[in-house]
Design a protein around this motif. Structure first.
Motif, PDB file in Angstrom:
ATOM      1  N   ALA A 120       0.837  -1.208   0.000  1.00 30.14           N
ATOM      2  CA  ALA A 120       0.000   0.000   0.000  1.00 30.14           C
ATOM      3  C   ALA A 120       0.868   1.253   0.000  1.00 30.14           C
ATOM      4  N   ARG A 121       2.136   1.097   0.422  1.00 29.61           N
ATOM      5  CA  ARG A 121       3.030   2.247   0.534  1.00 29.61           C
ATOM      6  C   ARG A 121       4.105   2.283  -0.548  1.00 29.61           C
ATOM      7  N   PHE A 122       4.384   1.109  -1.135  1.00 32.40           N
ATOM      8  CA  PHE A 122       5.437   1.026  -2.141  1.00 32.40           C
ATOM      9  C   PHE A 122       4.916   0.328  -3.385  1.00 32.40           C
ATOM     10  N   ASP A 123       5.539   0.607  -4.498  1.00 37.22           N
ATOM     11  CA  ASP A 123       5.194  -0.057  -5.753  1.00 37.22           C
ATOM     12  C   ASP A 123       5.884  -1.412  -5.782  1.00 37.22           C
ATOM     13  N   PRO A 124       5.120  -2.512  -5.735  1.00 32.81           N
ATOM     14  CA  PRO A 124       5.768  -3.829  -5.691  1.00 32.81           C
ATOM     15  C   PRO A 124       6.610  -4.122  -6.921  1.00 32.81           C
ATOM     16  N   MET A 125       6.267  -3.533  -8.066  1.00 36.37           N
ATOM     17  CA  MET A 125       7.033  -3.807  -9.274  1.00 36.37           C
ATOM     18  C   MET A 125       8.409  -3.143  -9.236  1.00 36.37           C
ATOM     19  N   LYS A 126       8.574  -2.143  -8.382  1.00 37.25           N
ATOM     20  CA  LYS A 126       9.884  -1.516  -8.230  1.00 37.25           C
ATOM     21  C   LYS A 126      10.753  -2.241  -7.217  1.00 37.25           C
ATOM     22  N   LEU A 127      10.114  -2.935  -6.260  1.00 36.25           N
ATOM     23  CA  LEU A 127      10.852  -3.557  -5.162  1.00 36.25           C
ATOM     24  C   LEU A 127      10.891  -5.074  -5.219  1.00 36.25           C
ATOM     25  N   ALA A 128      10.010  -5.680  -5.989  1.00 32.96           N
ATOM     26  CA  ALA A 128       9.900  -7.139  -5.950  1.00 32.96           C
ATOM     27  C   ALA A 128       9.625  -7.704  -7.329  1.00 32.96           C
ATOM     28  N   SER A 129      10.434  -7.301  -8.289  1.00 31.46           N
ATOM     29  CA  SER A 129      10.335  -7.857  -9.636  1.00 31.46           C
ATOM     30  C   SER A 129      11.719  -7.856 -10.264  1.00 31.46           C
ATOM     31  N   PRO A 130      11.990  -8.764 -11.190  1.00 29.94           N
ATOM     32  CA  PRO A 130      13.286  -8.731 -11.874  1.00 29.94           C
ATOM     33  C   PRO A 130      13.529  -7.405 -12.587  1.00 29.94           C
ATOM     34  N   GLU A 131      12.455  -6.826 -13.141  1.00 28.77           N
ATOM     35  CA  GLU A 131      12.593  -5.560 -13.850  1.00 28.77           C
ATOM     36  C   GLU A 131      12.967  -4.427 -12.889  1.00 28.77           C
ATOM     37  N   GLY A 132      12.321  -4.438 -11.697  1.00 30.19           N
ATOM     38  CA  GLY A 132      12.650  -3.427 -10.708  1.00 30.19           C
ATOM     39  C   GLY A 132      14.081  -3.546 -10.232  1.00 30.19           C
ATOM     40  N   PHE A 133      14.547  -4.771 -10.064  1.00 34.18           N
ATOM     41  CA  PHE A 133      15.920  -4.994  -9.616  1.00 34.18           C
ATOM     42  C   PHE A 133      16.915  -4.537 -10.675  1.00 34.18           C
ATOM     43  N   GLU A 134      16.612  -4.814 -11.936  1.00 35.25           N
ATOM     44  CA  GLU A 134      17.505  -4.384 -13.008  1.00 35.25           C
ATOM     45  C   GLU A 134      17.553  -2.867 -13.111  1.00 35.25           C
ATOM     46  N   ALA A 135      16.394  -2.220 -12.890  1.00 33.72           N
ATOM     47  CA  ALA A 135      16.329  -0.766 -13.020  1.00 33.72           C
ATOM     48  C   ALA A 135      17.017  -0.045 -11.863  1.00 33.72           C
ATOM     49  N   ASP A 136      16.879  -0.574 -10.642  1.00 39.71           N
ATOM     50  CA  ASP A 136      17.439   0.112  -9.467  1.00 39.71           C
ATOM     51  C   ASP A 136      17.836  -0.910  -8.406  1.00 39.71           C
ATOM     52  N   PRO A 137      18.937  -1.614  -8.619  1.00 41.40           N
ATOM     53  CA  PRO A 137      19.340  -2.639  -7.650  1.00 41.40           C
ATOM     54  C   PRO A 137      19.608  -2.084  -6.257  1.00 41.40           C
ATOM     55  N   ASP A 138      20.092  -0.848  -6.161  1.00 42.24           N
ATOM     56  CA  ASP A 138      20.375  -0.268  -4.850  1.00 42.24           C
ATOM     57  C   ASP A 138      19.096  -0.112  -4.035  1.00 42.24           C
ATOM     58  N   LEU A 139      18.014   0.331  -4.678  1.00 41.02           N
ATOM     59  CA  LEU A 139      16.732   0.486  -3.994  1.00 41.02           C
ATOM     60  C   LEU A 139      16.216  -0.857  -3.501  1.00 41.02           C
ATOM     61  N   VAL A 140      16.291  -1.876  -4.351  1.00 45.62           N
ATOM     62  CA  VAL A 140      15.795  -3.199  -3.977  1.00 45.62           C
ATOM     63  C   VAL A 140      16.639  -3.786  -2.852  1.00 45.62           C
ATOM     64  N   HIS A 141      17.941  -3.679  -2.964  1.00 43.15           N
ATOM     65  CA  HIS A 141      18.806  -4.187  -1.898  1.00 43.15           C
ATOM     66  C   HIS A 141      18.512  -3.477  -0.578  1.00 43.15           C
ATOM     67  N   ALA A 142      18.315  -2.179  -0.610  1.00 43.52           N
ATOM     68  CA  ALA A 142      18.046  -1.437   0.620  1.00 43.52           C
ATOM     69  C   ALA A 142      16.754  -1.904   1.269  1.00 43.52           C
TER      70      ALA A 142
END
Length: 238
Positions: free
Chosen positions: A28-50
């Motif tokens: 509800a607070r974050f976009d799951p596709m940015k934090l929990a998808s292969p595409e999100g990880f490829e686009a911003d690995p630092d955000l996903v790792h954090a």
């Protein structure tokens, strides 16, 4: 008796591991596709790792609750009487294991592990993870990712899950929303196979009508009460 138990975020909520799909949950607070998808990880690995580093550190300070402990007791009780518990969790925490469960299948991966995208080796990992890490197995640089099944990826151990359903007498869903597939479809598969079905949840899930038995309340009280009842029936049978 062979019991298939599926657990979701609701069983760990009272341990401080927040659920993701309620009104105050992460999605509800974050976009799951940015934090929990292969595409999100490829686009911003630092955000996903954090994001996962913060969750990993939170997990390290969490403790199992009575619901986790009750399922460990159930595993022991069934085993002592020639039965078996197949414990499948959608959770990426290790609270079942820390409560004493010995056989736990993590269909969505494990937070305290990392996976190399080159050699596919899975390894324990409690420290922060980043793109500067080197794989201890193949020595590739910057190739480690959280060992998590992301949106668009296939859950783990699906063949084992199918075989376990076919070999069980009772299917029990604990603390699940009933909205995440393929896990949400397990109850219908169980019914097709002729298994009894039971839901234990804080409130009815999205697929609650598919269950023959339903128990509602906090996991820390509802699950131990249900386990006590099962063990009592088994004891009466001798």
């Amino acid at each position: 008796m062979k019991i298939f138990v599926l657990t979701g975020a609701g069983i760990s909520a009272e341990s401080g591991m927040g659920t993701f799909r309620d009104k105050d949950g992460a999605w509800a607070r974050f976009d799951p596709m940015k934090l929990a998808s292969p595409e999100g990880f490829e686009a911003d690995p630092d955000l996903v790792h954090a994001f996962y580093n913060a969750r990993r550190q939170k997990l390290l300070t969490a403790s199992p609750n009575p619901a986790h402990a009750a399922l460990a007791r159930l595993e022991d009780g069934l085993g002592a009487r020639g039965g078996e518990l197949f414990l499948c969790t959608q959770n990426i925490d290790d609270l079942h294991e820390r409560a004493g469960s010995r056989h736990v299948l993590h269909m969505h991966g494990e937070l305290r592990k990392a996976r190399c995208m080159v050699c596919a080796r899975v390894m324990p990992w409690d420290d922060d993870l980043g793109r500067d890490e080197t794989c201890p197995a193949c020595h590739s640089h910057g190739t480690l990712r959280p060992h998590i099944v992301w949106f668009g990826e296939v859950p783990l151990y699906m063949d084992d899950i199918q075989h376990a359903l076919e070999d069980s007498d009772l299917f029990v869903s604990i603390g699940t929303s009933g909205s995440v597939y393929p896990a949400a479809g397990f109850v219908n598969e169980a019914r097709y196979l002729g298994l009894r079905t039971c839901e234990i949840n804080l409130e009815p899930s999205e697929n609650a009508p598919a269950f023959e038995e339903r128990y509602y309340g906090p996991a820390s009280t509802a699950v131990p009460e249900w386990v006590d009842g099962v063990l009592k029936v088994l004891a009466a049978r001798g």
